[in-house]
Design a protein around this motif. Structure first.
Motif, short mmCIF file in Angstrom:
data_model
loop_
_atom_site.label_atom_id
_atom_site.label_comp_id
_atom_site.label_asym_id
_atom_site.label_seq_id
_atom_site.Cartn_x
_atom_site.Cartn_y
_atom_site.Cartn_z
N MET A 96 -3.41 -47.55 -2.15
CA MET A 96 -2.08 -47.39 -1.04
C MET A 96 -1.20 -48.74 -1.10
O MET A 96 -1.65 -49.61 -0.82
N THR A 97 0.05 -48.50 -1.35
CA THR A 97 1.12 -49.52 -1.25
C THR A 97 1.17 -49.86 0.27
O THR A 97 1.28 -48.95 1.16
N GLU A 98 1.02 -51.33 0.43
CA GLU A 98 1.27 -51.88 1.63
C GLU A 98 2.61 -51.81 2.26
O GLU A 98 3.46 -51.86 1.61
N THR A 99 2.85 -51.17 3.46
CA THR A 99 4.23 -50.94 4.04
C THR A 99 4.52 -52.04 5.17
O THR A 99 3.44 -52.54 5.74
N GLY A 100 5.63 -52.25 5.67
CA GLY A 100 6.01 -53.27 6.63
C GLY A 100 7.26 -52.57 7.38
O GLY A 100 7.95 -51.78 6.90
N ARG A 101 7.36 -53.03 8.54
CA ARG A 101 8.37 -52.59 9.64
C ARG A 101 9.69 -53.41 9.44
O ARG A 101 9.52 -54.34 9.34
N LEU A 102 10.82 -52.75 9.54
CA LEU A 102 12.14 -53.32 9.59
C LEU A 102 13.05 -52.57 10.82
O LEU A 102 12.87 -51.45 10.60
N ALA A 103 14.07 -53.21 11.29
CA ALA A 103 15.04 -52.58 12.03
C ALA A 103 16.41 -52.18 11.18
O ALA A 103 16.65 -53.11 10.49
N VAL A 104 16.49 -50.81 11.01
CA VAL A 104 17.54 -50.36 10.33
C VAL A 104 18.94 -50.41 11.15
O VAL A 104 18.86 -49.68 12.04
N PHE A 105 19.86 -50.87 10.44
CA PHE A 105 21.35 -50.86 11.00
C PHE A 105 22.15 -49.84 10.49
O PHE A 105 22.48 -49.82 9.24
N HIS A 106 22.34 -48.65 11.15
CA HIS A 106 23.34 -47.77 10.55
C HIS A 106 24.76 -47.83 11.15
O HIS A 106 25.41 -46.84 10.50
N GLY A 107 25.22 -48.79 11.49
CA GLY A 107 26.71 -48.99 11.88
C GLY A 107 26.85 -48.92 13.24
O GLY A 107 26.02 -48.92 14.28
#
Ligand SMILES: [Zn+2]
Ligand SMILES: [Zn+2]
Length: 370
Positions: A1-12
């Motif tokens: 399985m591909t390793e994933t990481g978290r990030l904060a997404v800015f939508h505007g």
């Protein structure tokens, strides 16, 4: 399985950050992956958050992974990366400091060795975080450091709290005072004692300024400016008009003004008074006003008859990053470098962190992703 990481997404502007998971990228040859330890909220982050800077109008693709003032450890090394930019051996797990922008090395500006003016130096933000390598900003668990980066290994005496401000605010004012050619014995005026301002006080003192005057209106900022080497402070609450502040600076400098005056407030309304505080033959260093389209009003004859100059500065050369780090190492006992980060928030509380810094009582909020 591909390793994933978290990030904060800015939508505007006006929309809350959203925490999303993306696949962790494998670095290309010459690149590396950084595990973020700490990412500060810089003044420029506040501008897009408040909407003073409009990413949609600027053509930046949303959603984006923002944040640029950060520090971390090497998580993965691309093929061929064996040392840092100082020639020190580099391995997974090493704490490192790096530039957050990437001059292309092949345009007209880069050929002239004016890397800080490379028009595509922020290529990492010209693609959405939906696109590989996803982790292109500091507000997340990882940061993808593209090939041909400037990177320096950190020694243990420099904590993450001290290091996080180096790659933007601190090196920005270090470069500014270098380019303004501040000389020993000259006077410096700092408009705005936030993160950039307190760093500017220390750098000016170390470059030999005889006097450093910081202007702000909050007790904790004025106090921190003094700890960072300000010899005098001007309190906006006491000197509440531009005329009063100009007179106060003149009074403190035997009628002369500042040989170098730094604009670090980020509002065009302070430009006129800043220029009037600038001594004959002096330099007005414009760093804070990054909002495109905002206009300042001032009397140009003041520049001409006083033989003054205005210099604008965005970003810095890689040698400034190394110089700033070295200066910090040499003055660890002298200035409270770790105190610029005043509050820490987990990644999930990023919306609260922005709201708190907006109120002004948080000098610099830091986001801790883990
Ligand atoms: Zn910044
Ligand atoms: Zn270039």
């Amino acid at each position: 399985m591909t390793e994933t990481g978290r990030l904060a997404v800015f939508h505007g502007t006006g929309k809350p950050f959203e925490i999303r998971e993306y696949p962790v990228p494998d670095p290309e040859p010459g690149a590396m992956l950084i595990r973020i330890a700490l990412a500060n909220i810089c003044g420029s982050d506040m501008h897009y958050w408040r909407g003073e800077q409009n990413y949609e109008k600027m053509g930046r693709p949303l959603p984006l992974n923002t944040g640029h003032e950060h520090v971390g450890t090497v998580a993965r090394l691309g093929a061929g990366v064996t040392t840092d930019s100082a020639g020190q051996p580099l391995a997974v797990g090493d704490r490192v400091l790096y530039r957050y922008f990437f001059p292309c090395g092949r345009c007209k500006a880069c050929l002239r060795r004016q890397y800080k003016s490379c028009p595509v130096r922020q290529a990492n933000w010209l693609v959405s975080c939906e696109v590989w390598p996803h982790f292109q900003g500091g507000f997340g668990q990882y940061f993808y450091l593209r090939p041909n980066h400037a990177v320096f290994k950190l020694t243990p005496e420099i904590s993450d709290e001290m290091a996080a401000g180096i790659n933007c605010a601190y090196t920005q004012v270090f470069a500014g005072l270098d380019i303004a050619q501040l000389r020993a014995g000259q006077t410096v005026v700092v408009q705005g004692a936030g993160g950039l301002g307190v760093y500017a006080c220390a750098v000016a003192r170390e470059m030999g300024a005889s006097q450093v005057i910081a202007i702000d209106g909050l007790d904790e900022r004025l106090e921190l400016a003094r700890q960072f080497g300000a010899t005098d402070v001007v309190d906006l609450r006491r000197d509440s008009t531009a005329d009063a502040r100009v007179a106060r600076v003149k009074e403190l400098t035997d009628g002369w003004g500042g040989d170098v005056v730094l604009e670090l407030v980020g509002h065009p309304g302070v430009v006129d008074e800043g220029l009037r505080m600038t001594a004959p033959e002096g330099t007005y260093l414009e760093i804070g006003n990054i909002n495109v389209g905002w206009k300042a009003e001032f009397d140009p004859s003041w520049i001409i008859f006083g033989n003054r100059r205005i210099i604008g500065l965005a970003h810095y050369e890689a040698e400034h990053l190394r110089g700033a780090l070295d200066l910090m190492r040499r003055t660890l006992q002298k200035y409270p470098w770790g105190r610029v980060v005043s509050h820490k928030f987990p990644l999930e509380a990023i919306n609260e962190a922005f709201a708190e810094q907006d109120k002004g009582h948080v000098t610099r909020a830091a986001i801790v992703p883990n």
